[in-house]
Design an enzyme around this catalytic site. Structure first.
Site, PDB file in Angstrom:
ATOM      1  N   SER A 177       0.536  -1.090   0.218  1.00 19.16           N
ATOM      2  CA  SER A 177      -0.028   0.415   0.070  1.00 19.16           C
ATOM      3  C   SER A 177       0.660   1.372  -0.162  1.00 19.16           C
ATOM      4  O   SER A 177       2.213   1.064   0.617  1.00 19.16           O
ATOM      5  CB  SER A 177      -0.828  -0.113   1.079  1.00 19.16           C
ATOM      6  OG  SER A 177      -1.071   1.545   1.364  1.00 19.16           O
ATOM      7  N   TYR A 221      -3.901  -0.625  10.081  1.00 15.96           N
ATOM      8  CA  TYR A 221      -3.956  -0.799   8.458  1.00 15.96           C
ATOM      9  C   TYR A 221      -1.957  -0.565   7.902  1.00 15.96           C
ATOM     10  O   TYR A 221      -1.562  -1.205   7.490  1.00 15.96           O
ATOM     11  CB  TYR A 221      -4.061   0.019   7.833  1.00 15.96           C
ATOM     12  CG  TYR A 221      -4.618  -0.496   5.931  1.00 15.96           C
ATOM     13  CD1 TYR A 221      -5.185  -1.770   5.739  1.00 15.96           C
ATOM     14  CD2 TYR A 221      -3.936   0.727   5.534  1.00 15.96           C
ATOM     15  CE1 TYR A 221      -5.335  -1.687   4.613  1.00 15.96           C
ATOM     16  CE2 TYR A 221      -4.084   0.333   4.234  1.00 15.96           C
ATOM     17  CZ  TYR A 221      -4.546  -0.231   3.119  1.00 15.96           C
ATOM     18  OH  TYR A 221      -4.384  -1.162   1.857  1.00 15.96           O
TER      19      TYR A 221
HETATM   20  N1  LIG Z   1      -8.339  -0.008  -2.714  1.00 13.99           N
HETATM   21  C1  LIG Z   1      -7.065   0.622  -3.523  1.00 13.99           C
HETATM   22  O1  LIG Z   1      -6.950   1.555  -3.737  1.00 13.99           O
HETATM   23  C2  LIG Z   1      -5.697  -0.371  -2.845  1.00 13.99           C
HETATM   24  C3  LIG Z   1      -4.772   0.923  -2.132  1.00 13.99           C
HETATM   25  C4  LIG Z   1      -3.672  -0.023  -1.317  1.00 13.99           C
HETATM   26  C5  LIG Z   1      -3.820  -1.507  -1.145  1.00 13.99           C
HETATM   27  N2  LIG Z   1      -4.926  -1.929  -1.725  1.00 13.99           N
HETATM   28  C6  LIG Z   1      -5.296  -3.056  -0.898  1.00 13.99           C
HETATM   29  O2  LIG Z   1      -5.349  -4.257  -2.104  1.00 13.99           O
HETATM   30  C7  LIG Z   1      -5.996  -4.829  -0.777  1.00 13.99           C
HETATM   31  C8  LIG Z   1      -7.307  -5.270  -1.876  1.00 13.99           C
HETATM   32  O3  LIG Z   1      -7.956  -4.024  -1.476  1.00 13.99           O
HETATM   33  P1  LIG Z   1      -9.343  -4.014  -2.237  1.00 13.99           P
HETATM   34  O4  LIG Z   1      -9.358  -2.546  -2.629  1.00 13.99           O
HETATM   35  O5  LIG Z   1      -9.831  -4.153  -3.879  1.00 13.99           O
HETATM   36  O6  LIG Z   1     -10.346  -4.472  -1.182  1.00 13.99           O
HETATM   37  P2  LIG Z   1     -11.907  -4.498  -1.049  1.00 13.99           P
HETATM   38  O7  LIG Z   1     -13.013  -4.486  -2.075  1.00 13.99           O
HETATM   39  O8  LIG Z   1     -12.638  -3.503  -0.190  1.00 13.99           O
HETATM   40  O9  LIG Z   1     -12.168  -6.336  -0.874  1.00 13.99           O
HETATM   41  C9  LIG Z   1     -11.190  -6.879   0.114  1.00 13.99           C
HETATM   42  C10 LIG Z   1     -11.952  -8.337  -0.234  1.00 13.99           C
HETATM   43  O10 LIG Z   1     -10.378  -8.676   1.043  1.00 13.99           O
HETATM   44  C11 LIG Z   1     -12.707  -9.919   1.536  1.00 13.99           C
HETATM   45  N3  LIG Z   1     -11.879 -10.376   3.374  1.00 13.99           N
HETATM   46  C12 LIG Z   1     -12.314  -9.270   3.702  1.00 13.99           C
HETATM   47  N4  LIG Z   1     -12.190  -9.509   5.173  1.00 13.99           N
HETATM   48  C13 LIG Z   1     -11.644 -11.058   4.500  1.00 13.99           C
HETATM   49  C14 LIG Z   1     -11.085 -12.177   5.728  1.00 13.99           C
HETATM   50  N5  LIG Z   1     -12.133 -11.869   6.762  1.00 13.99           N
HETATM   51  N6  LIG Z   1     -11.700 -13.689   5.195  1.00 13.99           N
HETATM   52  C15 LIG Z   1     -11.387 -13.602   3.897  1.00 13.99           C
HETATM   53  N7  LIG Z   1     -11.494 -12.783   2.537  1.00 13.99           N
HETATM   54  C16 LIG Z   1     -11.734 -11.456   3.732  1.00 13.99           C
HETATM   55  C17 LIG Z   1     -12.906  -9.692   0.927  1.00 13.99           C
HETATM   56  O11 LIG Z   1     -14.021 -10.389   0.724  1.00 13.99           O
HETATM   57  P3  LIG Z   1     -14.894 -10.889   1.880  1.00 13.99           P
HETATM   58  O12 LIG Z   1     -15.677  -9.248   2.462  1.00 13.99           O
HETATM   59  O13 LIG Z   1     -16.119 -11.715   0.849  1.00 13.99           O
HETATM   60  O14 LIG Z   1     -14.519 -12.072   2.287  1.00 13.99           O
HETATM   61  C18 LIG Z   1     -12.905  -9.068  -0.663  1.00 13.99           C
HETATM   62  O15 LIG Z   1     -12.723  -9.710  -1.017  1.00 13.99           O
HETATM   63  C19 LIG Z   1      -6.161  -5.445   0.392  1.00 13.99           C
HETATM   64  O16 LIG Z   1      -4.701  -5.701   0.626  1.00 13.99           O
HETATM   65  C20 LIG Z   1      -5.388  -3.894   0.230  1.00 13.99           C
HETATM   66  O17 LIG Z   1      -5.250  -3.488   0.988  1.00 13.99           O
HETATM   67  C21 LIG Z   1      -5.992  -1.757  -1.995  1.00 13.99           C
END
Ligand SMILES: NC(=O)c1ccc[n+]([C@@H]2O[C@H](COP(=O)([O-])OP(=O)(O)OC[C@H]3O[C@@H](n4cnc5c(N)ncnc54)[C@H](OP(=O)(O)O)[C@@H]3O)[C@@H](O)[C@H]2O)c1
Length: 250
Positions: A142, A155
């Site tokens: 991140s 986080y």
């Molecule tokens: N979006 C951004 O701009 C951004 C920026 C920097 C880093 N990231 C990183 O990229 C990754 C994906 O982020 P995203 O933005 O795509 O997030 P998101 O849309 O909120 O998706 C998060 C995913 O994690 C799963 N999850 C959450 N809690 C869980 C648990 N206890 N067990 C199993 N699965 C779980 C959720 O599925 P369920 O709810 O179905 O379990 C969902 O599929 C993360 O590591 C995030 O920190 C994202």
């Protein structure tokens, strides 16, 4: 040369495949020829993704924050297509608790899901990867791997940990053909960043901070991901590849 990015014959596991960047990663890996097991808690969203991909997809519904269940979850992941050659750890949460309000529960679930699960799940797959002398691990870092944002104590600590975990995994396993790298996304519109994109001024400020002048689109991760999951990255390990439109470059 043309086969460098081809994943035909590879088995991949993608956590967080029910939404956002994880689901995009699961789509991209299947399109590149891999058989893909998607992991998350929401069965309906997983089933929808599985149906859209077809027989090359399978799902495992599991809560990856439950440390004592990781070995069982790993066994379920290996059931449909065998032990994964590629594991992409995209499941993550951000509790957004302020420094004064961080709770034990918020801290623990963040560390267990964002930091411990990528390590312990990979550890379960390493013996088979080692036997094949081929593996790819992609963690999700991140901007908060190196920078502080408001409400980002747990986080940010977990994502800083991901930076070092990625280097430590590389040090431990790359001599067995198992390369470990991380993708560090900038701002992408997902459920996780809902509060950021709900504020148009804030979203515009983030876009202006990039070199390319916009926030991320989900398919912006396709190329970097395929690179890190394929033979194309055979001499690249222990790196955090920022996919942030140049946010951290200026
Ligand atoms: N979006 C951004 O701009 C951004 C920026 C920097 C880093 N990231 C990183 O990229 C990754 C994906 O982020 P995203 O933005 O795509 O997030 P998101 O849309 O909120 O998706 C998060 C995913 O994690 C799963 N999850 C959450 N809690 C869980 C648990 N206890 N067990 C199993 N699965 C779980 C959720 O599925 P369920 O709810 O179905 O379990 C969902 O599929 C993360 O590591 C995030 O920190 C994202």
């Amino acid at each position: 040369m043309s086969g460098l990015f081809d994943l035909t014959g590879r088995v991949a596991c993608v956590t967080g495949a029910s939404a956002g960047l994880g689901q995009r990663a699961a789509i991209a890996l299947a399109a590149a020829g891999a058989q893909v097991v998607g992991v998350a808690r929401r069965t309906d969203a997983l089933a929808e993704w599985e149906q859209s991909v077809g027989p090359a997809a399978a799902t495992v519904a599991a809560d990856l924050s439950q440390r004592d269940q990781i070995t069982d979850i790993a066994e379920r992941i290996a059931t449909p297509f065998g032990t994964p050659d590629i594991v992409v750890h995209a499941a993550g949460i951000n509790t957004r608790e302020t420094a004064d309000e961080v709770t034990d529960a918020g801290w623990d679930v963040t560390m267990n899901l964002n930091l411990a699960a990528p390590f312990f799940l990979t550890q379960c797959f390493v013996p088979q990867m080692r036997a094949k002398q081929w593996g790819r691990v992609v963690n999700f870092a991140s901007l908060q791997t190196t920078r502080a944002f408001p409400g980002g104590v747990s986080y940010g600590a977990s994502k800083a940990g991901i930076g070092q975990l990625t280097r430590a995994m590389a040090e431990a396993w790359s001599c067995d053909g198992i390369n470990a790298n991380a993708i560090g996304p900038g701002f992408f519109p997902t459920e996780l960043t809902g509060p950021v994109f709900a504020d148009p001024e804030r979203a515009a400020r983030n876009a202006a901070q990039t070199c390319v002048g916009r926030n991320g689109a989900l398919d912006d991760i396709d190329g970097p991901l395929l690179f890190l999951c394929s033979d194309a990255s055979r001499y690249v390990t222990g790196q955090v590849l920022m996919v942030d439109g140049g946010f951290t470059a200026k």
